[in-house]
Design a protein around this motif. Sequence first.
Motif: not given
Length: 809
Positions: A521, A600, A544-545, A497, A547, A499, A568-569, A602, A634, A523
Motif C-alpha cells: 500500500y 484483499n 495492491e494500492y 503500508n 496512489d 500513507q 488493484q488500484i 491490505l 481501479y 498512498h
Amino acid sequence: MTAMLLFMLLAMAELSLAQSCDRNGPALMNEDTCRQAEKAAVPNHKQQSTEGASQTKDLVASTTLGHPAAALIDQTREMADFASSESSFHTKDRAMVSRVRHLTSSNFSHLSPNDEQVLLAFRDSMRQSQSAAMANWTNANQNDPCTWVGVTCQGQRVVELQLSGMNLEGEITPLIGNLTFLSTLNLSLNSIYGRIPPQLGQCRNISILDLRTNSLSGFIPIEIGQMQNLTTLWLSNNNLSGPIPVEIGLLQNLQELQLGNNSLTGRIPASLGNCTSLVQSLTLNRNFLSGGIPPELGKLTRLWYMDLSQNNLKGNIPPSLTNCTSLLGVWLGNNPLTGSIPIEFGISKQLHYLDLSGNKLTGNIPVELGMMSQLLSINVGTNHLTGRIPSSLANCTLINYIQLDNNQLIGHIPIELTTLKSLISLDLSRNRLIGNIPSSLRNCTSLTSLFLNNNELTGDIPSTIGMMYRLLVLDLSQNNITGNIPTSLANCTSLKNIQLANNQLLGDIPMQLGRLTQLQYLHISSNNLSGNIPLALANCTLLEYFDLGNNWLSGPIQLDFNKLNALQIFSVNANDLIGGTIPSNLTELQGFKVQENSTNSLVGGSSTLQFQIILYPRGDYGILYTYILKRMAYIDLSENNLSGTIPLDLGKLVGLKYLILSHNVLQGEIPTNLGELLELEALDLSNNQLSGEIPTTLTQLNNLGTLALSGNNLSGPIPRSYHFDSFAINSYLPGNLGLCGFPLNTSCSENVTLPSKIVRHEDNQFSEIVSIPGLYLGLVIGFSSVVFTMIFWDKAWNFVFHPQSLRVA
C-alpha cells in the motif's frame, strides 16, 4: 489381594442393588436407600480403595433387609471379614465367590434402559447424522451404548456426552433431562438449532455445560439456576435472545460464564455479583444489553477477565470494578458509556488489558493509569477525551499497545513515550496534536505500527524513522508535514503500508523506495511532489494500492506493469504526466483480472479500505465521492496530458470496476471491447477529444452506476437498453453535439450539424465553433431539458445535489 477382590465383589453387588432400583423403583426399597445405592454404584475414581470399602460398609448397614441384593451384600461382607482373618479360602468359599460373580455379571456391562432410551432419542433428534460420529449409535447386536462415540459411563449411568465439532444438526431432545447422572454435556461447534430445553435443569450433577457456537435460539431457561454443581457455562456464539436469567446468580460454584455474541437484551442482573467463585471469565460481549454496569460486579474479586463490550450499556463506569483485584483484562468498548475514566484503575496492579474505546467518555486521561505496572495494552480510542497525553504512561514499561485515537487530545507527542522499548503499536491518530514528530521514536525498536494521521503535526519526517526496522505500517497522512520523503525509509524493509497523503511534502519520490519489496500500500497523493515516477517502484511487486495523484509529477508513465501483478488500484490523476498512448502493458495487471478466492490483504486494520476521489461527470466541476473498498480494481489516469488512443486491450481487464481517464487529450474512438468489463461500476472518459459513436456493447455493463462521456466529439445515436436509459443528460452534455436519441431532445432522424472541432483549454472550458443561431437554439433546448429533468426526476436531482457514496462489494 483376597480382601481387595471381595471388596470389588461387594461393589458389584451394590450395582445390582442400584439396578433393581432403576427397574423396580422404590417398591422394594425406600427412595433414600435407592439414591444411596446409586451413589455407591458410581464411586469417585480419585478415592483410595480403602475409603471406598469403608463407605460401602456404611451403605450396606443402612439397606433394607430381605432384598435379594441386600442378602448378597451381607454374604459378601461375611466373606470379606473372613478373608481379613484367614490367609486362604476353602473350596466352599471359592464357590461363594463364583456365585457372586454369576449373580452380578449379567447386569454390570449394560447401561440403564432409561439412559439408553434417552441416547437413542437424542440420536433421532439429530438429522440422521450427517456426522459419522454417531454411526455406531445403534442398539443392534447388543451394541453397548457405553462404547458409542462421545458417550462415557460410570456403572450403569451416562456421565459424559462429548460431541463437540461432530457436524450435528437438529434440536436437543427434552428427554436429555433424564440423564440425571450427567456431569459434562459438550455439544459445541455444531449446527444445533431450536431452544435449550428447560428439562436440562433436572441434570443437577452437571458441572460443564458447553453449547457454544451453534444456532440455538429462544431464551436461556431459568432452570439452569438449579444446576448447583455447574462450574462452566458456555452459551456464546448462538442466537439466544431475551434477558440473562437472574437465577444464574444462584450458581455458587460457577467459575466461567460465556454468553457473548448472541442477541440478549435487558440489564445485566446484579445477582451475578453473587457468583463469587467466578475465576476465569465473564463474557457478555456482542449482545444488546442495556442499562448500567451493576456495581455489584465489583464483588467478583477472583475474576480474571471481564468482557462487556459491544452492547448498549450506559452510565458511568463503576469505580467498584477496581475491587476485582485479580482482573487481568477489562473490555468495555463500543458502548455509549459516559463520564470520566475512573482514576481507581491506577491501583489495578495486575491489569494487563484495558479497553474503553468506542464510548462517550469525557475528561482527561488520568495520570494514575501510569501506575499500572503490568499493563500490556490500553485502548481508549473513539471517545471525547480532552487534555494532553499523560507522560506517566511511560511508566508502563511492559506495554505493547497504546491506542488513544479519535479523541480531542492536544499538545505535543510526549517524548517520554519514546522510551517504551516493548511498544509494538502506537495510535495517536485523529486528535489535535501539534509540533514535530519526535526523532527519538527510533528508540521504540519493537514498533511495527505507527499511526499519527489526522493531526496538526508540522516539520519534517525525521530521517531516524529509518532505524525502526520492524515497522510494517506508517501513517502520517492528513497533517502539515513538510520537507522531503526521507530516503532512509527504504531501510524499513518490512514495510507493507505507507500513507503520507495530504501533507506538504516536496521533492522527488525516492527511487530507494523500490527496495521495499514487501510494500502493498503506497498512498502519497495530495502533496507537492515533483519529478518522474521512479521506475524502481515496479520492484514493489506486491503493491495492491498505488496512489500518486494530485501532485506535480511529470514525464511519461514508464512503469513495468508486467511486474506489478498484484496491483488493484492505480491512480496518478491530477499531475502533469505526458506521453503518447496510455501504457499498453496496463493489460498485464493480474490484480485487475478476476481470480477465484482472491482476497484483499491490505495491512493497517480492517480489510475495508476507504479513500476519496473527485469525478467530473458534468464537465467543469468535480464531485467528491467516498469509496468503500474491499476487493477493488481501479485505474485513474485523469487530469494529465495523456494523448493517443485508448488501448484496445483494456477490455482484457475483466475485473476492472473503475476506469477514470477524464481530462486528458485522448483521441480516437471508444473501444468496443470495453463492453467486456462486466464488473465496471464507473466509466469516466469525459473532457477528452474522443470521436465516433458510443459502442452498443456498453449496454452490457449492467453494474455501471456512473457514466461520464461529456466534453468530447462523439456522434450518432445513444445506445438504448433498460439500464442504459437510466443515465441522465449530463452523462453526455456539454459537448458531443453530434449525439442524438434519448435522453437528449435531438431525434436521430433529424439532420445534425456537427461541430468542426473541440478545443480543450487549461481552465477545462470547452468552446464549440458553431453557427450563432444553432448555438442559441441548442442552449435553449438543453437548458429546458435539464430544468425539466431536475424538477420531475428525483434521480437526476439527487445525482447533482446529493451524490451518494459508491460502494464496492
